[in-house]
Design an enzyme around this catalytic site. Structure first.
Site, PDB file in Angstrom:
ATOM      1  N   CYS A  11      42.377  45.024  34.222  1.00  0.00           N
ATOM      2  CA  CYS A  11      40.951  45.356  34.342  1.00  0.00           C
ATOM      3  C   CYS A  11      40.836  46.578  35.256  1.00  0.00           C
ATOM      4  O   CYS A  11      41.819  47.287  35.472  1.00  0.00           O
ATOM      5  CB  CYS A  11      40.122  44.167  34.825  1.00  0.00           C
ATOM      6  SG  CYS A  11      40.359  43.689  36.555  1.00  0.00           S
ATOM      7  N   ASN A  14      41.423  44.868  39.525  1.00  0.00           N
ATOM      8  CA  ASN A  14      42.341  43.747  39.687  1.00  0.00           C
ATOM      9  C   ASN A  14      41.884  42.772  40.770  1.00  0.00           C
ATOM     10  O   ASN A  14      42.686  42.206  41.499  1.00  0.00           O
ATOM     11  CB  ASN A  14      43.759  44.249  39.956  1.00  0.00           C
ATOM     12  CG  ASN A  14      44.843  43.181  39.812  1.00  0.00           C
ATOM     13  OD1 ASN A  14      45.833  43.222  40.511  1.00  0.00           O
ATOM     14  ND2 ASN A  14      44.673  42.229  38.918  1.00  0.00           N
ATOM     15  N   CYS A  16      38.700  40.761  39.914  1.00  0.00           N
ATOM     16  CA  CYS A  16      37.786  39.816  39.262  1.00  0.00           C
ATOM     17  C   CYS A  16      38.368  39.297  37.949  1.00  0.00           C
ATOM     18  O   CYS A  16      38.943  38.228  37.895  1.00  0.00           O
ATOM     19  CB  CYS A  16      36.420  40.451  38.994  1.00  0.00           C
ATOM     20  SG  CYS A  16      35.496  40.937  40.462  1.00  0.00           S
ATOM     21  N   ARG A  17      38.212  40.089  36.906  1.00  0.00           N
ATOM     22  CA  ARG A  17      38.577  39.632  35.560  1.00  0.00           C
ATOM     23  C   ARG A  17      40.066  39.379  35.387  1.00  0.00           C
ATOM     24  O   ARG A  17      40.464  38.320  34.894  1.00  0.00           O
ATOM     25  CB  ARG A  17      38.108  40.654  34.513  1.00  0.00           C
ATOM     26  CG  ARG A  17      36.604  40.781  34.454  1.00  0.00           C
ATOM     27  CD  ARG A  17      36.190  41.909  33.550  1.00  0.00           C
ATOM     28  NE  ARG A  17      36.524  43.204  34.165  1.00  0.00           N
ATOM     29  CZ  ARG A  17      36.336  44.370  33.569  1.00  0.00           C
ATOM     30  NH1 ARG A  17      35.846  44.422  32.337  1.00  0.00           N
ATOM     31  NH2 ARG A  17      36.636  45.498  34.187  1.00  0.00           N
ATOM     32  N   SER A  18      40.895  40.342  35.752  1.00  0.00           N
ATOM     33  CA  SER A  18      42.324  40.157  35.475  1.00  0.00           C
ATOM     34  C   SER A  18      42.970  39.056  36.319  1.00  0.00           C
ATOM     35  O   SER A  18      43.783  38.299  35.785  1.00  0.00           O
ATOM     36  CB  SER A  18      43.086  41.480  35.567  1.00  0.00           C
ATOM     37  OG  SER A  18      42.935  42.102  36.810  1.00  0.00           O
ATOM     38  N   ASP A 125      32.510  42.963  33.225  1.00  0.00           N
ATOM     39  CA  ASP A 125      32.847  42.989  34.645  1.00  0.00           C
ATOM     40  C   ASP A 125      31.763  42.256  35.436  1.00  0.00           C
ATOM     41  O   ASP A 125      30.610  42.681  35.452  1.00  0.00           O
ATOM     42  CB  ASP A 125      32.961  44.436  35.118  1.00  0.00           C
ATOM     43  CG  ASP A 125      33.584  44.555  36.494  1.00  0.00           C
ATOM     44  OD1 ASP A 125      33.669  43.529  37.218  1.00  0.00           O
ATOM     45  OD2 ASP A 125      33.994  45.673  36.848  1.00  0.00           O
TER      46      ASP A 125
END
Length: 167
Positions: A11, A14, A16-18, A125
């Protein structure tokens, strides 16, 4: 013997999402007994290198029984294109960024995470959102993790000698 499969979730920062996707993948892979599949995550930017995931991401994953507090953000490196079978990008902007850095031969292994897992849409995001945004992202990445396990089990069941490459 099945070769290990190496997945890198990417993402922007690195945090939140990933890392949530990494945590969900690790948990689902562990449940399925797919110990030969390795998972990591990275960001295309360097703003958060060395930092833990966003506290809201940690809390969200924890509510779902997954501990990501020990993860640390890192930036995507050229080495990642050699070390990982798939670079699973959170959204189209991340995919463009990753493909712009990828050696020509690696571009086909940089894909949208949701599409690779057989699901639709990018992962939005949640950074500027609230707790409900993080819960929505968790639902997406966990669904993708479950679908990824099904994909990998299908590949390992039907093509045991080909754990890497495209299906």
């Amino acid at each position: 013997m099945v070769e290990p499969q190496r997945l890198l979730v990417v993402c922007l920062g690195n945090i939140c999402r990933s890392p949530m996707a990494e945590g969900a993948l690790r948990a689902r892979l562990e449940q399925a007994g797919l110990r030969q599949v390795e998972v990591d995550s990275a960001g295309t930017g360097d703003w958060h290198v060395g930092l833990p995931p966003d506290s809201r991401a940690i809390a969200t994953a924890r509510r779902h029984g997954v501990d990501i507090a020990g993860l640390r953000a890192r930036q995507l490196s050229k080495r990642d294109f050699d070390e990982f079978d798939w670079l699973l990008c959170a959204d189209h902007a991340n995919l463009r960024d990753v493909q712009s850095l990828a050696p020509r031969a690696s571009r086909g292994r940089s894909v949208l995470f949701m599409e690779w897992a057989g699901l639709a849409g990018p992962v939005p995001d949640p950074y500027t959102g609230n707790e409900s945004h993080f819960e929505q992202v968790w639902a997406q990445v966990d669904a993708a993790a479950q679908a990824a396990v099904a994909r990998l089990l299908g590949r390992l069941t039907h093509n045991p000698g080909q754990a890497t490459g495209d299906t």
